[in-house]
Design a protein around this motif. Structure first.
Motif, PDB file in Angstrom:
ATOM      1  N   VAL A 184       5.961  28.838-115.109  1.00 28.93           N
ATOM      2  CA  VAL A 184       6.409  29.163-114.282  1.00 28.93           C
ATOM      3  C   VAL A 184       7.756  29.878-114.216  1.00 28.93           C
ATOM      4  CG1 VAL A 184       6.831  31.869-113.242  1.00 28.93           C
ATOM      5  CG2 VAL A 184       4.933  31.418-114.845  1.00 28.93           C
ATOM      6  N   CYS A 185       8.257  28.788-113.237  1.00 27.48           N
ATOM      7  CA  CYS A 185       9.338  29.198-112.676  1.00 27.48           C
ATOM      8  C   CYS A 185      10.185  27.717-113.680  1.00 27.48           C
ATOM      9  CB  CYS A 185       8.951  27.360-110.997  1.00 27.48           C
ATOM     10  SG  CYS A 185       8.348  28.318-110.280  1.00 27.48           S
ATOM     11  N   GLU A 186       9.965  26.839-114.647  1.00 22.13           N
ATOM     12  CA  GLU A 186      11.325  26.744-115.550  1.00 22.13           C
ATOM     13  C   GLU A 186      11.186  27.330-116.127  1.00 22.13           C
ATOM     14  OE1 GLU A 186      13.895  23.295-116.263  1.00 22.13           O
ATOM     15  OE2 GLU A 186      12.190  23.555-114.461  1.00 22.13           O
ATOM     16  N   LEU A 187      10.274  28.177-117.020  1.00 18.84           N
ATOM     17  CA  LEU A 187      11.042  29.190-117.444  1.00 18.84           C
ATOM     18  C   LEU A 187      11.816  30.017-117.090  1.00 18.84           C
ATOM     19  CD1 LEU A 187       7.245  30.314-119.435  1.00 18.84           C
ATOM     20  CD2 LEU A 187       9.761  29.073-120.352  1.00 18.84           C
ATOM     21  N   THR A 188      12.010  30.538-115.456  1.00 22.58           N
ATOM     22  CA  THR A 188      12.404  31.491-115.279  1.00 22.58           C
ATOM     23  C   THR A 188      13.537  30.735-114.746  1.00 22.58           C
ATOM     24  OG1 THR A 188      10.834  32.956-113.983  1.00 22.58           O
ATOM     25  CG2 THR A 188      13.066  32.659-112.727  1.00 22.58           C
ATOM     26  N   HIS A 189      13.414  30.057-114.467  1.00 25.12           N
ATOM     27  CA  HIS A 189      15.157  28.758-114.587  1.00 25.12           C
ATOM     28  C   HIS A 189      15.886  28.902-116.279  1.00 25.12           C
ATOM     29  CE1 HIS A 189      18.386  26.011-113.690  1.00 25.12           C
ATOM     30  NE2 HIS A 189      17.605  24.925-114.874  1.00 25.12           N
ATOM     31  N   LEU A 190      15.204  28.662-116.656  1.00 22.57           N
ATOM     32  CA  LEU A 190      16.028  28.570-117.769  1.00 22.57           C
ATOM     33  C   LEU A 190      15.734  29.813-118.674  1.00 22.57           C
ATOM     34  CD1 LEU A 190      12.984  25.938-120.127  1.00 22.57           C
ATOM     35  CD2 LEU A 190      15.782  25.754-119.519  1.00 22.57           C
ATOM     36  N   ALA A 191      15.512  31.061-118.737  1.00 22.68           N
ATOM     37  CA  ALA A 191      16.189  32.049-118.968  1.00 22.68           C
ATOM     38  C   ALA A 191      17.609  32.498-117.992  1.00 22.68           C
ATOM     39  CB  ALA A 191      15.200  32.793-118.164  1.00 22.68           C
ATOM     40  N   THR A 192      17.386  31.972-116.927  1.00 22.66           N
ATOM     41  CA  THR A 192      18.975  32.879-115.479  1.00 22.66           C
ATOM     42  C   THR A 192      19.917  31.483-116.699  1.00 22.66           C
ATOM     43  OG1 THR A 192      18.262  30.777-113.700  1.00 22.66           O
ATOM     44  CG2 THR A 192      17.309  32.562-113.967  1.00 22.66           C
ATOM     45  N   LEU A 219      12.342  34.231-122.595  1.00 24.24           N
ATOM     46  CA  LEU A 219      11.864  33.350-121.952  1.00 24.24           C
ATOM     47  C   LEU A 219      10.892  33.659-120.358  1.00 24.24           C
ATOM     48  CD1 LEU A 219      14.251  30.183-121.728  1.00 24.24           C
ATOM     49  CD2 LEU A 219      12.202  30.437-123.156  1.00 24.24           C
ATOM     50  N   PHE A 220      11.604  35.192-120.033  1.00 29.66           N
ATOM     51  CA  PHE A 220      11.387  36.044-118.800  1.00 29.66           C
ATOM     52  C   PHE A 220       9.787  35.855-119.420  1.00 29.66           C
ATOM     53  CE2 PHE A 220      15.871  36.097-116.957  1.00 29.66           C
ATOM     54  CZ  PHE A 220      15.390  35.744-115.577  1.00 29.66           C
ATOM     55  N   SER A 221       9.556  37.281-120.313  1.00 28.74           N
ATOM     56  CA  SER A 221       8.025  38.066-120.487  1.00 28.74           C
ATOM     57  C   SER A 221       7.215  36.909-121.073  1.00 28.74           C
ATOM     58  CB  SER A 221       8.579  38.618-121.990  1.00 28.74           C
ATOM     59  OG  SER A 221       8.212  37.497-122.807  1.00 28.74           O
ATOM     60  N   ARG A 222       7.603  35.690-121.336  1.00 31.21           N
ATOM     61  CA  ARG A 222       6.866  34.718-121.695  1.00 31.21           C
ATOM     62  C   ARG A 222       6.708  34.710-120.698  1.00 31.21           C
ATOM     63  NH1 ARG A 222       6.046  31.725-126.064  1.00 31.21           N
ATOM     64  NH2 ARG A 222       5.899  33.746-127.656  1.00 31.21           N
ATOM     65  N   ALA A 223       6.517  33.724-119.130  1.00 34.87           N
ATOM     66  CA  ALA A 223       6.633  33.847-117.687  1.00 34.87           C
ATOM     67  C   ALA A 223       5.364  34.842-117.105  1.00 34.87           C
ATOM     68  CB  ALA A 223       8.070  33.573-117.046  1.00 34.87           C
ATOM     69  N   SER A 224       6.015  35.910-117.470  1.00 35.75           N
ATOM     70  CA  SER A 224       4.763  37.299-117.040  1.00 35.75           C
ATOM     71  C   SER A 224       3.900  36.928-117.703  1.00 35.75           C
ATOM     72  CB  SER A 224       5.733  38.601-117.589  1.00 35.75           C
ATOM     73  OG  SER A 224       7.214  39.009-117.011  1.00 35.75           O
ATOM     74  N   ASN A 225       3.477  36.272-119.130  1.00 36.52           N
ATOM     75  CA  ASN A 225       2.846  36.919-119.337  1.00 36.52           C
ATOM     76  C   ASN A 225       1.013  35.025-118.823  1.00 36.52           C
ATOM     77  OD1 ASN A 225       0.278  37.261-121.689  1.00 36.52           O
ATOM     78  ND2 ASN A 225       1.011  35.259-122.556  1.00 36.52           N
ATOM     79  N   ILE A 226       2.229  34.356-118.684  1.00 33.36           N
ATOM     80  CA  ILE A 226       1.640  33.147-117.684  1.00 33.36           C
ATOM     81  C   ILE A 226       1.179  33.236-116.144  1.00 33.36           C
ATOM     82  CG2 ILE A 226       1.399  31.066-116.996  1.00 33.36           C
ATOM     83  CD1 ILE A 226       3.677  30.107-119.229  1.00 33.36           C
ATOM     84  N   LEU A 227       2.134  34.566-115.680  1.00 34.75           N
ATOM     85  CA  LEU A 227       1.615  34.784-113.792  1.00 34.75           C
ATOM     86  C   LEU A 227       0.546  35.637-114.230  1.00 34.75           C
ATOM     87  CD1 LEU A 227       5.060  35.879-113.509  1.00 34.75           C
ATOM     88  CD2 LEU A 227       3.688  34.310-111.767  1.00 34.75           C
ATOM     89  N   ALA A 228       1.000  36.772-115.846  1.00 29.81           N
ATOM     90  CA  ALA A 228      -0.690  36.993-115.703  1.00 29.81           C
ATOM     91  C   ALA A 228      -2.000  36.974-115.617  1.00 29.81           C
ATOM     92  CB  ALA A 228      -0.816  38.308-117.082  1.00 29.81           C
TER      93      ALA A 228
END
Length: 331
Positions: A81-89, A124-133
């Motif tokens: 989640v953290c790395e996807l967030t970083h990559l998205a930014t 990528l943010f959406s994929r991170a959100s899916n994992i967060l769920a």
């Protein structure tokens, strides 16, 4: 002590093997997370993943998890989640900065266009959100708080300091939100999902916050002091765009006669190649660069100070070594 491809040194082979296994699991999960049935989307989403990177946030997560049980599946998921967030930014930042190079390769917005880069970041943010769920309310709330800080930091950077606010204090506060917050969250996720005691997790979060600022400051210094092979981007990119990072802010604050030419150059975007080269040369030998290095060391030492409250396990020594590595990058 034995050398490590991670850039750290280990004297505990079992610990090293465990760290490597954790990072490998995160890398595999990251590759899975950016897959798509749409060939174009899959290529754009995996572009920066495949370009590599330091994977600093996953490393902090894995080391934090070694104060508890690092084998829990949630440790890997939360690190992704953290790395996807970083990559998205990064996709979004390159659009805002009009960057041409990222991680030694053509940036996504240059390879395609701004719209594709922005939408890929959103994907990528959406994929991170899916994992967060699947991780539950704690993770969703922490990610929301972190994302708010990332956005606020970006807005504050874009708007600039208010009247009467010290530009250097403003810049450091921006870095705390834009970089420190996500690395702090990486540490907190790793600790939380490894079952680490809350007081230890709090110290690890503080470590992440402080080392995150030091890490970004070291990148600012590398942008000036290194060549493209070291930094993964064209040297002086921020100078060319008129973005004032800490070395430039220190140069602008000085009032010595010797620095007059440097101040004149860095007070504006440097689109002329000759002026850009001159500014880089002057900055590399200026007291401002040394002052920025000293500030970086200060944040690194603040991070190191948090380690005293942690149990004396191999992960604590690794975090201490990581602190040394961050400061060593700046020369």
């Amino acid at each position: 002590m034995t050398g490590s491809a991670l850039g750290l040194a280990f004297d505990d082979p079992e610990f090293e093997a465990s760290v490597r296994a954790g990072l490998a699991a995160i890398e595999t999960a990251l590759q899975v997370a950016v897959r798509s049935d749409d060939e174009f989307v899959a290529g754009a989403a995996s572009y920066l993943v495949d370009a590599g990177g330091k994977r600093f946030r996953p490393l902090v997560s894995v080391l934090a998890a070694h104060f508890g049980d690092p084998t829990r599946a949630e440790v890997v998921s939360s690190a992704v989640v953290c790395e996807l967030t970083h990559l998205a930014t990064l996709y979004h930042d390159d659009v805002m900065d009009e960057a041409r190079v990222r991680r030694g390769a053509e940036s996504a917005n240059s390879r395609w266009d701004n719209s594709v880069a922005i939408l890929t970041g959103d994907f990528l943010f959406s994929r991170a959100s899916n994992i967060l769920a699947d991780l539950g309310p704690f993770a969703v709330r922490l990610q929301a708080q972190t994302f708010e800080r990332l956005v606020v930091g970006q807005i504050r950077e874009t708007v600039g300091p208010a009247d009467g606010v010290d530009p250097i204090e403003h810049y450091l506060a921006v870095l705390q939100d834009k970089t420190g917050s996500l690395i702090a969250t990486a540490a907190q996720f790793g600790a939380h999902y490894a079952g680490v005691d809350s007081s230890v997790a709090a110290s690890l979060r503080e470590y992440g916050e402080q080392i995150g600022i030091a890490f970004q400051l070291s990148d600012d210094i590398l942008d000036i002091a290194s060549d493209s092979a070291e930094s993964g981007k064209t040297p002086g990119t921020d100078l060319r765009e008129g973005v004032a990072t800490l070395p430039v802010l220190y140069a602008l604050r000085s009032d010595d006669a010797e620095g007059a030419r440097l101040r004149e150059l860095v007070s504006r975007p440097l689109t002329d190649d000759a002026e850009h080269a001159e500014a880089l040369r002057l900055l590399r030998v200026s007291p401002a660069l040394d002052e920025a290095r000293a500030t970086t060391r200060g944040y690194a030492e603040a991070a190191r100070a948090t380690l005293a409250a942690l149990p004396d396990v191999p992960a604590r020594a690794a975090l201490d070594a990581l602190t040394d590595q961050v400061t060593a990058r700046t020369g």
